[in-house]
Design an enzyme around this catalytic site. Structure first.
Site, PDB file in Angstrom:
ATOM      1  N   ARG A  28       0.867  -1.065   0.141  1.00 13.38           N
ATOM      2  CA  ARG A  28      -0.008   0.066  -0.162  1.00 13.38           C
ATOM      3  C   ARG A  28       0.825   1.308  -0.092  1.00 13.38           C
ATOM      4  NH1 ARG A  28      -5.511  -0.257   1.734  1.00 13.38           N
ATOM      5  NH2 ARG A  28      -6.123  -2.670   1.482  1.00 13.38           N
ATOM      6  N   ARG A  32      -3.531   6.862   0.929  1.00 13.72           N
ATOM      7  CA  ARG A  32      -3.886   8.201   1.319  1.00 13.72           C
ATOM      8  C   ARG A  32      -3.012   9.124   2.480  1.00 13.72           C
ATOM      9  NH1 ARG A  32      -8.948   5.122   3.460  1.00 13.72           N
ATOM     10  NH2 ARG A  32      -7.178   3.770   3.651  1.00 13.72           N
ATOM     11  N   ARG A  41      -7.247  11.720  -5.612  1.00 17.20           N
ATOM     12  CA  ARG A  41      -8.605  11.035  -5.222  1.00 17.20           C
ATOM     13  C   ARG A  41      -9.484  12.141  -4.936  1.00 17.20           C
ATOM     14  NH1 ARG A  41     -11.801   8.392  -3.675  1.00 17.20           N
ATOM     15  NH2 ARG A  41     -11.605   7.225  -1.765  1.00 17.20           N
ATOM     16  N   ASP A  77      -6.882  -3.068  -7.144  1.00 19.40           N
ATOM     17  CA  ASP A  77      -7.328  -3.509  -5.686  1.00 19.40           C
ATOM     18  C   ASP A  77      -7.664  -5.241  -5.952  1.00 19.40           C
ATOM     19  OD1 ASP A  77      -8.346  -2.615  -3.047  1.00 19.40           O
ATOM     20  OD2 ASP A  77      -9.477  -4.351  -3.532  1.00 19.40           O
ATOM     21  N   TYR A 154     -14.392 -11.643   1.013  1.00 16.48           N
ATOM     22  CA  TYR A 154     -15.364 -10.357   0.779  1.00 16.48           C
ATOM     23  C   TYR A 154     -16.536 -10.919   0.016  1.00 16.48           C
ATOM     24  CZ  TYR A 154     -11.535  -7.377   2.508  1.00 16.48           C
ATOM     25  OH  TYR A 154     -10.630  -6.927   3.371  1.00 16.48           O
TER      26      TYR A 154
HETATM   27  O1  CP3 Z   1       0.089  -1.291  -2.556  1.00 16.20           O
HETATM   28  C1  CP3 Z   1      -0.254  -0.521  -3.280  1.00 16.20           C
HETATM   29  O2  CP3 Z   1       0.136   0.623  -3.086  1.00 16.20           O
HETATM   30  C2  CP3 Z   1      -1.229  -1.044  -4.422  1.00 16.20           C
HETATM   31  C3  CP3 Z   1      -2.487  -0.810  -4.069  1.00 16.20           C
HETATM   32  C4  CP3 Z   1      -3.525  -1.866  -3.542  1.00 16.20           C
HETATM   33  C5  CP3 Z   1      -4.643  -1.457  -3.166  1.00 16.20           C
HETATM   34  N1  CP3 Z   1      -5.360  -2.211  -2.304  1.00 16.20           N
HETATM   35  C6  CP3 Z   1      -5.219   0.100  -3.377  1.00 16.20           C
HETATM   36  C7  CP3 Z   1      -6.290   0.459  -2.348  1.00 16.20           C
HETATM   37  C8  CP3 Z   1      -3.074  -3.036  -2.985  1.00 16.20           C
HETATM   38  C9  CP3 Z   1      -2.017  -3.715  -2.951  1.00 16.20           C
HETATM   39  C10 CP3 Z   1      -4.401  -3.515  -2.386  1.00 16.20           C
HETATM   40  C11 CP3 Z   1      -4.744  -4.590  -2.015  1.00 16.20           C
HETATM   41  C12 CP3 Z   1      -5.815  -5.126  -0.913  1.00 16.20           C
HETATM   42  N2  CP3 Z   1      -7.056  -4.546  -1.066  1.00 16.20           N
HETATM   43  C13 CP3 Z   1      -5.955  -6.012   0.178  1.00 16.20           C
HETATM   44  C14 CP3 Z   1      -4.500  -6.901   0.353  1.00 16.20           C
HETATM   45  C15 CP3 Z   1      -3.672  -6.079   1.264  1.00 16.20           C
HETATM   46  C16 CP3 Z   1      -4.359  -5.963   2.702  1.00 16.20           C
HETATM   47  O3  CP3 Z   1      -4.327  -4.676   3.079  1.00 16.20           O
HETATM   48  O4  CP3 Z   1      -4.448  -7.188   3.299  1.00 16.20           O
HETATM   49  C17 CP3 Z   1      -7.031  -6.056   0.628  1.00 16.20           C
HETATM   50  C18 CP3 Z   1      -7.670  -6.697   1.646  1.00 16.20           C
HETATM   51  C19 CP3 Z   1      -7.791  -5.084  -0.069  1.00 16.20           C
HETATM   52  C20 CP3 Z   1      -9.234  -4.659  -0.146  1.00 16.20           C
HETATM   53  C21 CP3 Z   1      -9.647  -3.159   0.389  1.00 16.20           C
HETATM   54  N3  CP3 Z   1      -9.190  -2.262  -0.543  1.00 16.20           N
HETATM   55  C22 CP3 Z   1     -10.056  -2.976   1.416  1.00 16.20           C
HETATM   56  C23 CP3 Z   1     -10.185  -3.580   2.866  1.00 16.20           C
HETATM   57  C24 CP3 Z   1      -9.854  -1.162   1.601  1.00 16.20           C
HETATM   58  C25 CP3 Z   1     -10.494  -0.507   2.477  1.00 16.20           C
HETATM   59  C26 CP3 Z   1      -9.307  -0.220   3.425  1.00 16.20           C
HETATM   60  C27 CP3 Z   1      -8.591   1.135   3.184  1.00 16.20           C
HETATM   61  O5  CP3 Z   1      -7.454   1.124   3.579  1.00 16.20           O
HETATM   62  O6  CP3 Z   1      -9.438   2.123   3.115  1.00 16.20           O
HETATM   63  C28 CP3 Z   1      -9.711  -1.000  -0.042  1.00 16.20           C
HETATM   64  C29 CP3 Z   1      -9.412   0.204  -0.198  1.00 16.20           C
HETATM   65  C30 CP3 Z   1      -8.220   0.832  -0.933  1.00 16.20           C
HETATM   66  N4  CP3 Z   1      -7.416  -0.178  -1.821  1.00 16.20           N
HETATM   67  C31 CP3 Z   1      -7.149   1.993  -0.723  1.00 16.20           C
HETATM   68  C32 CP3 Z   1      -6.259   1.916  -1.750  1.00 16.20           C
HETATM   69  C33 CP3 Z   1      -5.161   2.846  -1.741  1.00 16.20           C
HETATM   70  C34 CP3 Z   1      -7.701   2.870   0.151  1.00 16.20           C
HETATM   71  C35 CP3 Z   1      -8.797   3.673  -0.345  1.00 16.20           C
HETATM   72  C36 CP3 Z   1      -8.825   5.184  -1.112  1.00 16.20           C
HETATM   73  O7  CP3 Z   1      -8.299   5.725  -1.630  1.00 16.20           O
HETATM   74  O8  CP3 Z   1     -10.130   5.367  -0.742  1.00 16.20           O
END
Ligand code: CP3
Length: 357
Positions: A28, A32, A41, A77, A154
């Site tokens: 990640r 944000r 965003r 994602d 999910y």
């Molecule tokens: O690593 C990176 O920079 C690449 C981008 C990336 C995202 N999601 C973008 C994202 C990666 C590798 C993921 C993986 C992901 N997504 C996982 C596995 C890794 C982990 O954390 O266990 C999971 C479970 C998800 C599902 C997911 N997506 C959730 C649970 C959430 C909400 C939680 C949160 O942090 O808000 C997301 C949203 C998400 N995916 C964001 C990003 C940058 C944040 C949201 C935003 O910008 O609004």
């Protein structure tokens, strides 16, 4: 033609080859906590960024440009594969992902839409191509997908879950439907990772983030065969494969047996202990607590040095957090951490504090 990779220490560490310094990147790492990301965003939703290759490329490059990390990770994602199944994927501001039509029965499993990965997820391949073009060989690009248990959770829970009760209920009560579902997800995921590698990803990571909620027996019975179905053919594509989960101390030998040339571990286990359980012939990625980045610098520096000391100069370590970077993270701490990992692991500096055991 793809340009040759200039900084290849991440790929070398994945292959357990000698490196000039320990490679570091962060799960990640685009997100944000960065003002540059928030600026994008402000006018685009998460799904819009994922589906617009130019925007996905822009945010993918942000942490590479700013922090000098040793790998880029595709901005996407793990839940993108759910949308074409017809379950109504949405990211509701601040609350994470939700599905409008989660599944709960064998019938629901059989009603999931069939789709062609190359067509429906082709935008991801386009993002990979753009990113590779813009990186121009500076660092390798990591592609990724969610692991079968995590993605299924999910799909069944309809969002994030604390105890995964609905997921386990389907798994225990309808084992045949469960295996049909995971086989389906495994086949989609294999195709999806292949698409990314063919488009130019230099390595891939399988995020089975939540497998640590399973007993080792249940992991072996309900997940491992499907994880293997993904990891085996992907390994055959010739790129390093990172297999990651959290709370996996008791699952490490089984994860290793499922596949992956690198195993990603979280901070709930000492790295040396994890490596011992995995065996010396595999690379390891991790494992700083993401909350350490919120600590005062001496505390953070000490924690990072502690990890390098556990590695003790062994080949095949990729420095990372044990899970994704937190939104509260100060970007300057990330910059300082990258510098510390590089400086204190640099070959020829082995008398430095990192190796004072
Ligand atoms: O690593 C990176 O920079 C690449 C981008 C990336 C995202 N999601 C973008 C994202 C990666 C590798 C993921 C993986 C992901 N997504 C996982 C596995 C890794 C982990 O954390 O266990 C999971 C479970 C998800 C599902 C997911 N997506 C959730 C649970 C959430 C909400 C939680 C949160 O942090 O808000 C997301 C949203 C998400 N995916 C964001 C990003 C940058 C944040 C949201 C935003 O910008 O609004």
């Amino acid at each position: 033609m793809k340009p040759p990779i200039q900084n290849d220490r991440f790929l070398r560490a994945c292959r357990r080859e000698p490196v000039d310094a320990t490679p570091v990147w962060f799960m990640r790492q685009a997100g944000r906590y960065m003002a540059e990301y928030r600026a994008v965003r402000a006018s685009h939703s998460l799904l819009e960024i994922c589906k617009t290759p130019e925007l996905a490329a822009e945010v993918t490059l942000q942490p590479v440009d700013r922090f000098g990390v040793d790998a880029a990770i595709l901005f996407a994602d793990i839940l993108l594969v759910l949308e074409p199944l017809g379950v109504g994927l949405e990211f509701v501001g601040g609350e994470g992902p939700t599905l409008r039509r989660p599944i709960s029965s064998a019938d629901d499993v059989d009603r999931l839409r069939d789709f062609d990965v190359t067509t429906e997820l082709g935008f991801v391949a386009e993002s990979v191509r753009r990113i590779v073009g813009r990186l121009d060989g500076r660092v390798p690009l990591i592609g990724f997908a969610g692991g079968p248990f995590t993605v299924a959770s999910y799909l069944i829970e309809g969002g994030h879950s604390r105890n995964f009760v609905a997921t386990k209920k389907l798994m225990y009560a309808e084992p045949q439907a469960w295996h049909r579902l995971l086989a389906r997800l495994a086949s989609i995921t294999t195709e999806y990772l292949r698409l990314q590698v063919v488009a130019g990803a230099d390595a891939v990571q399988l995020f089975d983030s939540w497998i640590g909620v399973l007993s080792p027996q249940d992991y072996r019975r309900f997940v491992l065969p499907h994880a293997r179905t993904i990891l085996e053919p992907v390994a055959g594509l010739g790129v390093p494969v990172i297999h990651f989960g959290t709370q996996t101390a008791a699952l490490l030998p089984d994860m290793r047996s499922a596949g992956g040339s690198v195993i990603g571990v979280d901070w709930r286990i000492d790295l040396a202990d994890a490596w011992q359980r995995l065996g010396a012939d595999v690379a390891v990625q991790g494992n700083l607590d993401p909350a350490a980045l919120l600590a005062p610098w001496p505390v953070l520096a000490d924690a990072a040095r502690g990890i390098l000391a556990e590695v003790a100069g062994r080949r095949g370590h990729v420095f990372n957090l044990g899970h994704g970077i937190l939104p509260e993270t100060p970007p300057d701490a990330v910059a300082d951490l990258v510098k510390l990992v590089h400086d204190e692991s640099r070959t020829g500096n082995q008398t430095g504090s990192a190796f004072r055991l």
